[in-house]
Motif scaffolding. Structure first.
Motif, PDB file in Angstrom:
ATOM      1  N   LYS A   1       0.827  -1.195   0.000  1.00  0.00           N
ATOM      2  CA  LYS A   1       0.000   0.000   0.000  1.00  0.00           C
ATOM      3  C   LYS A   1       0.870   1.257   0.000  1.00  0.00           C
ATOM      4  CE  LYS A   1      -3.841   2.226   2.258  1.00  0.00           C
ATOM      5  NZ  LYS A   1      -4.865   2.170   3.274  1.00  0.00           N
ATOM      6  N   GLY A   2       0.601   2.131  -0.929  1.00  0.00           N
ATOM      7  CA  GLY A   2       1.347   3.372  -1.076  1.00  0.00           C
ATOM      8  C   GLY A   2       2.541   3.242  -2.006  1.00  0.00           C
ATOM      9  N   TYR A   3       2.888   2.012  -2.352  1.00  0.00           N
ATOM     10  CA  TYR A   3       4.034   1.773  -3.235  1.00  0.00           C
ATOM     11  C   TYR A   3       3.661   0.847  -4.394  1.00  0.00           C
ATOM     12  CZ  TYR A   3       6.779   3.761   0.576  1.00  0.00           C
ATOM     13  OH  TYR A   3       7.293   4.584   1.535  1.00  0.00           O
ATOM     14  N   GLU A   4       2.393   0.876  -4.783  1.00  0.00           N
ATOM     15  CA  GLU A   4       1.931  -0.003  -5.857  1.00  0.00           C
ATOM     16  C   GLU A   4       2.678   0.222  -7.166  1.00  0.00           C
ATOM     17  OE1 GLU A   4      -1.405   0.645  -2.937  1.00  0.00           O
ATOM     18  OE2 GLU A   4      -0.076   1.987  -4.025  1.00  0.00           O
ATOM     19  N   ASP A   5       3.217   1.406  -7.334  1.00  0.00           N
ATOM     20  CA  ASP A   5       3.996   1.725  -8.548  1.00  0.00           C
ATOM     21  C   ASP A   5       5.493   1.625  -8.299  1.00  0.00           C
ATOM     22  OD1 ASP A   5       1.684   2.240 -10.059  1.00  0.00           O
ATOM     23  OD2 ASP A   5       1.600   4.300  -9.314  1.00  0.00           O
ATOM     24  N   GLY A   6       5.898   1.064  -7.180  1.00  0.00           N
ATOM     25  CA  GLY A   6       7.310   0.953  -6.845  1.00  0.00           C
ATOM     26  C   GLY A   6       7.791   2.148  -6.055  1.00  0.00           C
ATOM     27  N   LEU A   7       9.096   2.307  -6.014  1.00  0.00           N
ATOM     28  CA  LEU A   7       9.711   3.407  -5.255  1.00  0.00           C
ATOM     29  C   LEU A   7       9.478   4.739  -5.947  1.00  0.00           C
ATOM     30  CD1 LEU A   7      13.141   1.857  -4.280  1.00  0.00           C
ATOM     31  CD2 LEU A   7      11.212   2.287  -2.768  1.00  0.00           C
ATOM     32  N   PRO A   8       9.328   5.787  -5.151  1.00  0.00           N
ATOM     33  CA  PRO A   8       9.247   7.126  -5.750  1.00  0.00           C
ATOM     34  C   PRO A   8      10.599   7.521  -6.316  1.00  0.00           C
ATOM     35  CG  PRO A   8       9.337   7.290  -3.366  1.00  0.00           C
ATOM     36  CD  PRO A   8       9.266   5.827  -3.693  1.00  0.00           C
ATOM     37  N   PRO A   9      10.618   8.441  -7.276  1.00  0.00           N
ATOM     38  CA  PRO A   9      11.915   8.893  -7.814  1.00  0.00           C
ATOM     39  C   PRO A   9      12.735   9.574  -6.729  1.00  0.00           C
ATOM     40  CG  PRO A   9      10.067   9.961  -8.955  1.00  0.00           C
ATOM     41  CD  PRO A   9       9.486   9.087  -7.891  1.00  0.00           C
ATOM     42  N   LEU A  10      14.047   9.511  -6.901  1.00  0.00           N
ATOM     43  CA  LEU A  10      14.940  10.181  -5.938  1.00  0.00           C
ATOM     44  C   LEU A  10      14.861  11.675  -6.103  1.00  0.00           C
ATOM     45  CD1 LEU A  10      18.105   7.910  -6.084  1.00  0.00           C
ATOM     46  CD2 LEU A  10      16.490   8.148  -4.220  1.00  0.00           C
TER      47      LEU A  10
END
Length: 140
Positions: A131-140
Motif C-alpha cells: 500500500k502506497g508503493y503499488e507503482d514501486g519506489l518514488p523517484p529520488l
C-alpha cells in the motif's frame, strides 16, 4: 568485492556488527573469525549479523544514524553487485524482504536505496502490492 570475503568486508564497513558476528560464530573473538571462505555463510551473515541486530533497529530509531544506514546499505549494494544469483538472492531474501517486516523499515530505508538496489525493491513492492508503493519506489 571478493566473493569469499563477505564477513571481513562487513566488519570493515559496519564494525557495529562485530558483537553479533562473534556470537554467530560461537563466541569466537573478532581476531578468530574467519575472513575467507565465508561465502556459504552469506545468508546468515546478512540476517543475523547485519539486518536483525543493526539495520532494523537503526531504521526503527527515532533518531536515525544516517552514517550507519549509508554504510549498511552501501555494503548491501556491494554484495548485490557481486552479480551472482547466490549473492543477489541472499540480498533479496535476507535484506530487501526484511524491509517489509515493519512499515517504518521500508519508509526509512527509501532514501538509502540507491543504485542497483532500487529496481529489485520497486519490483518487490509492486509484486507484493504494498500500500502506497503499488507503482514501486518514488523517484529520488
Amino acid at each position: 568485492m571478493i566473493a569469499d570475503h563477505f564477513l571481513g568486508h562487513l566488519l570493515d564497513r559496519v564494525p557495529e556488527t562485530r558483537p553479533f558476528l562473534e556470537e554467530m560464530y560461537e563466541g569466537r573473538p573478532i581476531e578468530a573469525l574467519p575472513t575467507w571462505d565465508t561465502d556459504l555463510d552469506l545468508y546468515g551473515i546478512l540476517l543475523d549479523g547485519l539486518v536483525r541486530p543493526v539495520l532494523q533497529p537503526a531504521l526503527a530509531s527515532s533518531e536515525r544514524d544516517e552514517n550507519l544506514l549509508k554504510r549498511c546499505f552501501g555494503y548491501v549494494e556491494e554484495v548485490y553487485e557481486a552479480d551472482t544469483d547466490f549473492t543477489r538472492g541472499a540480498v533479496y531474501f535476507q535484506v530487501l524482504e526484511s524491509l517489509l517486516d515493519a512499515r517504518e523499515y521500508l519508509d526509512n530505508a527509501i532514501p538509502f536505496l540507491r543504485g542497483h538496489l532500487r529496481e529489485p525493491v520497486s519490483k518487490m513492492l509492486r509484486n507484493y502490492e504494498v500500500k502506497g508503493y503499488e507503482d514501486g519506489l518514488p523517484p529520488l
